[in-house]
Design an enzyme around this catalytic site. Structure first.
Site, PDB file in Angstrom:
ATOM      1  N   ASP A 150       0.847  -1.204   0.000  1.00 57.86           N
ATOM      2  CA  ASP A 150       0.000   0.000   0.000  1.00 57.86           C
ATOM      3  C   ASP A 150       0.881   1.253   0.000  1.00 57.86           C
ATOM      4  O   ASP A 150       2.109   1.157   0.068  1.00 57.86           O
ATOM      5  CB  ASP A 150      -0.972  -0.025   1.201  1.00 57.86           C
ATOM      6  CG  ASP A 150      -0.249   0.045   2.551  1.00 57.86           C
ATOM      7  OD1 ASP A 150       0.566   0.974   2.747  1.00 57.86           O
ATOM      8  OD2 ASP A 150      -0.496  -0.833   3.405  1.00 57.86           O
ATOM      9  N   HIS A 183       8.418  -5.730  -1.249  1.00 53.58           N
ATOM     10  CA  HIS A 183       7.474  -6.636  -1.933  1.00 53.58           C
ATOM     11  C   HIS A 183       6.695  -5.931  -3.045  1.00 53.58           C
ATOM     12  O   HIS A 183       5.667  -6.438  -3.490  1.00 53.58           O
ATOM     13  CB  HIS A 183       6.511  -7.256  -0.910  1.00 53.58           C
ATOM     14  CG  HIS A 183       7.175  -8.224   0.027  1.00 53.58           C
ATOM     15  ND1 HIS A 183       6.578  -8.738   1.146  1.00 53.58           N
ATOM     16  CD2 HIS A 183       8.423  -8.790  -0.021  1.00 53.58           C
ATOM     17  CE1 HIS A 183       7.422  -9.565   1.766  1.00 53.58           C
ATOM     18  NE2 HIS A 183       8.546  -9.604   1.079  1.00 53.58           N
ATOM     19  N   GLY A 208       4.414  -4.705  13.302  1.00 53.45           N
ATOM     20  CA  GLY A 208       3.245  -5.269  12.631  1.00 53.45           C
ATOM     21  C   GLY A 208       3.534  -6.354  11.625  1.00 53.45           C
ATOM     22  O   GLY A 208       2.890  -6.426  10.583  1.00 53.45           O
ATOM     23  N   ALA A 242      -0.831  -0.951  16.854  1.00 54.10           N
ATOM     24  CA  ALA A 242       0.241  -0.120  16.292  1.00 54.10           C
ATOM     25  C   ALA A 242      -0.038   1.365  16.481  1.00 54.10           C
ATOM     26  O   ALA A 242       0.874   2.141  16.774  1.00 54.10           O
ATOM     27  CB  ALA A 242       0.407  -0.441  14.803  1.00 54.10           C
TER      28      ALA A 242
HETATM   29  N1  APR Z   1      -1.275  -3.377  15.392  1.00 57.68           N
HETATM   30  C1  APR Z   1      -0.110  -4.074  15.456  1.00 57.68           C
HETATM   31  N2  APR Z   1       0.036  -5.314  14.937  1.00 57.68           N
HETATM   32  C2  APR Z   1      -1.041  -5.865  14.345  1.00 57.68           C
HETATM   33  C3  APR Z   1      -2.283  -5.200  14.242  1.00 57.68           C
HETATM   34  C4  APR Z   1      -2.375  -3.894  14.801  1.00 57.68           C
HETATM   35  N3  APR Z   1      -3.491  -3.174  14.752  1.00 57.68           N
HETATM   36  N4  APR Z   1      -3.150  -6.021  13.591  1.00 57.68           N
HETATM   37  C5  APR Z   1      -2.475  -7.147  13.312  1.00 57.68           C
HETATM   38  N5  APR Z   1      -1.203  -7.066  13.764  1.00 57.68           N
HETATM   39  C6  APR Z   1      -0.129  -8.055  13.658  1.00 57.68           C
HETATM   40  C7  APR Z   1      -0.601  -9.490  13.695  1.00 57.68           C
HETATM   41  O1  APR Z   1      -0.682  -9.938  15.028  1.00 57.68           O
HETATM   42  C8  APR Z   1       0.488 -10.207  12.903  1.00 57.68           C
HETATM   43  O2  APR Z   1       1.542 -10.633  13.744  1.00 57.68           O
HETATM   44  O3  APR Z   1       0.477  -7.879  12.395  1.00 57.68           O
HETATM   45  C9  APR Z   1       1.010  -9.112  11.956  1.00 57.68           C
HETATM   46  C10 APR Z   1       0.590  -9.307  10.510  1.00 57.68           C
HETATM   47  O4  APR Z   1       1.168 -10.485  10.011  1.00 57.68           O
HETATM   48  P1  APR Z   1       0.953 -10.986   8.528  1.00 57.68           P
HETATM   49  O5  APR Z   1      -0.500 -10.921   8.202  1.00 57.68           O
HETATM   50  O6  APR Z   1       1.648 -12.298   8.403  1.00 57.68           O
HETATM   51  O7  APR Z   1       1.646  -9.877   7.621  1.00 57.68           O
HETATM   52  P2  APR Z   1       3.184  -9.698   7.255  1.00 57.68           P
HETATM   53  O8  APR Z   1       4.065 -10.192   8.352  1.00 57.68           O
HETATM   54  O9  APR Z   1       3.339  -8.307   6.793  1.00 57.68           O
HETATM   55  O10 APR Z   1       3.296 -10.670   6.001  1.00 57.68           O
HETATM   56  C11 APR Z   1       4.519 -10.717   5.302  1.00 57.68           C
HETATM   57  O11 APR Z   1       3.667 -12.215   3.659  1.00 57.68           O
HETATM   58  O12 APR Z   1       1.779 -12.711   2.440  1.00 57.68           O
HETATM   59  C12 APR Z   1       3.061 -12.200   2.380  1.00 57.68           C
HETATM   60  O13 APR Z   1       4.021 -10.695   0.873  1.00 57.68           O
HETATM   61  C13 APR Z   1       3.049 -10.792   1.884  1.00 57.68           C
HETATM   62  O14 APR Z   1       4.193  -8.840   2.716  1.00 57.68           O
HETATM   63  C14 APR Z   1       3.470  -9.989   3.096  1.00 57.68           C
HETATM   64  C15 APR Z   1       4.325 -10.991   3.864  1.00 57.68           C
END
Ligand code: APR
Length: 247
Positions: free
Chosen positions: A108, A123, A190, A234
């Site tokens: 985003d 990414h 996050g 966050a």
């Molecule tokens: N504040 C803080 N943390 C949060 C919140 C919030 N409001 N909401 C969710 N989270 C946390 C969740 O607990 C989780 O640990 O954010 C994390 C999101 O994890 P993922 O969904 O696995 O996302 P991410 O780690 O960015 O994924 C990495 O995986 O699918 C691929 O390429 C995609 O960039 C992505 C990569």
């Protein structure tokens, strides 16, 4: 020296020279963009293999174009705006200038809309399309599909979303690795710590002497690699952490 979380922020205020922050989907969750792993391996009701792999694109390109067109459109919705965590990072960036590096796994544009420039989108970015042959990218806020072609090749080639899919190499890796080796604090925000190479950044920074901090809703898969942890939303813990540690 053992540093306890309670006092660490003030101590660090005097020590920071180079700051590296890594963000993941959790920082954008409160801005209305769904995270990945909160939905049982589905991304907006689609299997990851269908919409986030080169094989999925080869199998059904239209499905993949439609999927990213919808995600891109979502960014234009008035409901999707940067939250306090994005804004806090923009403030840190303005204070540290070139001594601050922001790496994001997010596709985003919320960091940019909060005021960050030079964000390393490892990414890729929703608002960019990439020539399948030359790899050159163009900015796009509208839909793309198999009828859109590049202007860089002769004959012109198809455009694809500028998204790094599973099995592909993330972008900016040499810049990122250099920043991780030189920073004295690495803050991960996050991210669930499930996807490499991003999940390994904490170890690289730590092995080069950086203090490591996790700011997340819950402990991540790599939590044991972090010296300091703060858990919560966050929009709350990111401003709190940086306000306390960068006075
Ligand atoms: N504040 C803080 N943390 C949060 C919140 C919030 N409001 N909401 C969710 N989270 C946390 C969740 O607990 C989780 O640990 O954010 C994390 C999101 O994890 P993922 O969904 O696995 O996302 P991410 O780690 O960015 O994924 C990495 O995986 O699918 C691929 O390429 C995609 O960039 C992505 C990569």
């Amino acid at each position: 020296m053992v540093i306890f979380a309670k006092n660490v922020s003030l101590l660090l205020a005097m020590k920071f020279k180079r700051v590296v922050v890594l963000t993941g989907a959790g920082i954008s969750a409160e801005s209305g963009i769904k995270t990945f792993r909160d939905s049982n391996g589905l991304w907006e009701n689609h299997a990851i293999e269908d919409v986030a792999t080169p094989e999925g694109f080869a199998r059904n390109p239209q499905l993949v174009y439609d999927f990213y067109n919808a995600r891109r459109k979502q960014l234009l919705s008035p409901d999707v705006t940067p939250n306090k965590a994005h804004i806090a990072l923009a403030n840190v960036a303005s204070r540290f200038a070139e001594r601050f590096v922001l790496i994001t796994q997010n596709v985003d544009n919320l960091h940019e809309r909060a005021g960050n420039t030079d964000v390393l989108h490892m990414h890729g970015e929703l608002q960019r399309a990439r020539c399948v042959r030359s790899g050159k990218t163009i900015t796009t806020t509208g839909d793309i599909d198999g009828h859109h072609h590049c202007t860089c090749c002769h004959p012109s080639q198809a455009l694809r979303p500028d998204i790094v899919w599973f099995g592909e190499t993330p972008q900016y890796m040499s810049q990122i690795e250099a920043a991780l080796c030189q920073c004295d604090i690495f803050v991960s925000i996050g991210t669930s710590g499930n996807v490499y190479p991003a999940a390994g950044f904490v170890e690289l920074a730590k092995n080069h002497g950086a203090h490591t901090v996790e700011l997340n809703l819950e402990p991540s898969a790599g939590k044991n690699n972090f010296a300091e942890h703060h858990y919560g939303l966050a929009s709350v813990i990111v401003p709190q952490f940086f306000n306390a540690s960068m006075k």
